[in-house]
Design a protein around this motif. Structure first.
Motif, PDB file in Angstrom:
ATOM      1  N   GLY A   1       2.257   1.518  -3.497  1.00  0.00           N
ATOM      2  CA  GLY A   1       1.156   2.059  -4.380  1.00  0.00           C
ATOM      3  C   GLY A   1       0.822   3.529  -3.804  1.00  0.00           C
ATOM      4  N   ARG A   2       0.933   4.169  -2.900  1.00  0.00           N
ATOM      5  CA  ARG A   2       0.776   5.608  -2.452  1.00  0.00           C
ATOM      6  C   ARG A   2       1.955   6.467  -3.161  1.00  0.00           C
TER       7      ARG A   2
ATOM      8  N   GLU B   1       0.805  -1.310   0.018  1.00  0.00           N
ATOM      9  CA  GLU B   1       0.094   0.002   0.065  1.00  0.00           C
ATOM     10  C   GLU B   1       0.973   1.304  -0.128  1.00  0.00           C
TER      11      GLU B   1
ATOM     12  N   ALA C   1       6.115   2.021 -14.223  1.00  0.00           N
ATOM     13  CA  ALA C   1       5.644   0.878 -13.231  1.00  0.00           C
ATOM     14  C   ALA C   1       6.527  -0.389 -13.297  1.00  0.00           C
TER      15      ALA C   1
ATOM     16  N   LEU D   1       1.622   6.645  -6.752  1.00  0.00           N
ATOM     17  CA  LEU D   1       0.389   7.590  -7.066  1.00  0.00           C
ATOM     18  C   LEU D   1       0.954   9.027  -6.977  1.00  0.00           C
ATOM     19  N   ALA D   2       1.626   9.176  -5.970  1.00  0.00           N
ATOM     20  CA  ALA D   2       2.284  10.699  -5.535  1.00  0.00           C
ATOM     21  C   ALA D   2       3.163  11.135  -6.575  1.00  0.00           C
TER      22      ALA D   2
ATOM     23  N   MET E   1       3.443   9.833  -9.989  1.00  0.00           N
ATOM     24  CA  MET E   1       2.627   9.903 -11.174  1.00  0.00           C
ATOM     25  C   MET E   1       1.792  11.352 -11.045  1.00  0.00           C
ATOM     26  N   LEU E   2       1.230  11.641 -10.050  1.00  0.00           N
ATOM     27  CA  LEU E   2       0.534  13.055  -9.998  1.00  0.00           C
ATOM     28  C   LEU E   2       1.330  14.230 -10.193  1.00  0.00           C
TER      29      LEU E   2
END
Length: 87
Positions: A59-60, A56, A79, A63-64, A66-67
């Motif tokens: 994954g976070r 998790e 990835a 995501l951070a 990518m954003l």
């Protein structure tokens, strides 16, 4: 969750939090061995919680990144590719 899972998850949370202070990012493996000597059932529940929490967090983090790349116009991070992912 049952008692074993609740206790193992609480311990996993505490161990992962303590790793930074201990300066040992694999401390959870040592804890797993300690648990396994007395209760393989608790050991497996603990390791499941550790793996879920580490996944998790990873994954976070992804995501951070990518954003951040999207918002700044930078290159998106790649990835990870598994050995048999076919991608």
């Amino acid at each position: 969750m049952g008692v074993i899972e609740d206790l193992a998850d609480a311990l996993a949370r505490d161990v992962l939090e303590a790793q930074a202070e201990l300066g040992d990012d694999r401390f959870y493996e040592k804890m797993s061995k300690v648990l396994g000597e007395l209760s393989p059932t608790t050991q497996e529940a603990f390791m499941t919680s550790v793996r879920v929490r580490l996944a998790e967090k990873r994954g976070r983090d992804f995501l951070a990144r990518m954003l951040a790349a999207k918002r700044s116009g930078g290159a998106a991070p790649q990835a990870p590719r598994g050995p048999d992912s076919g991608h």
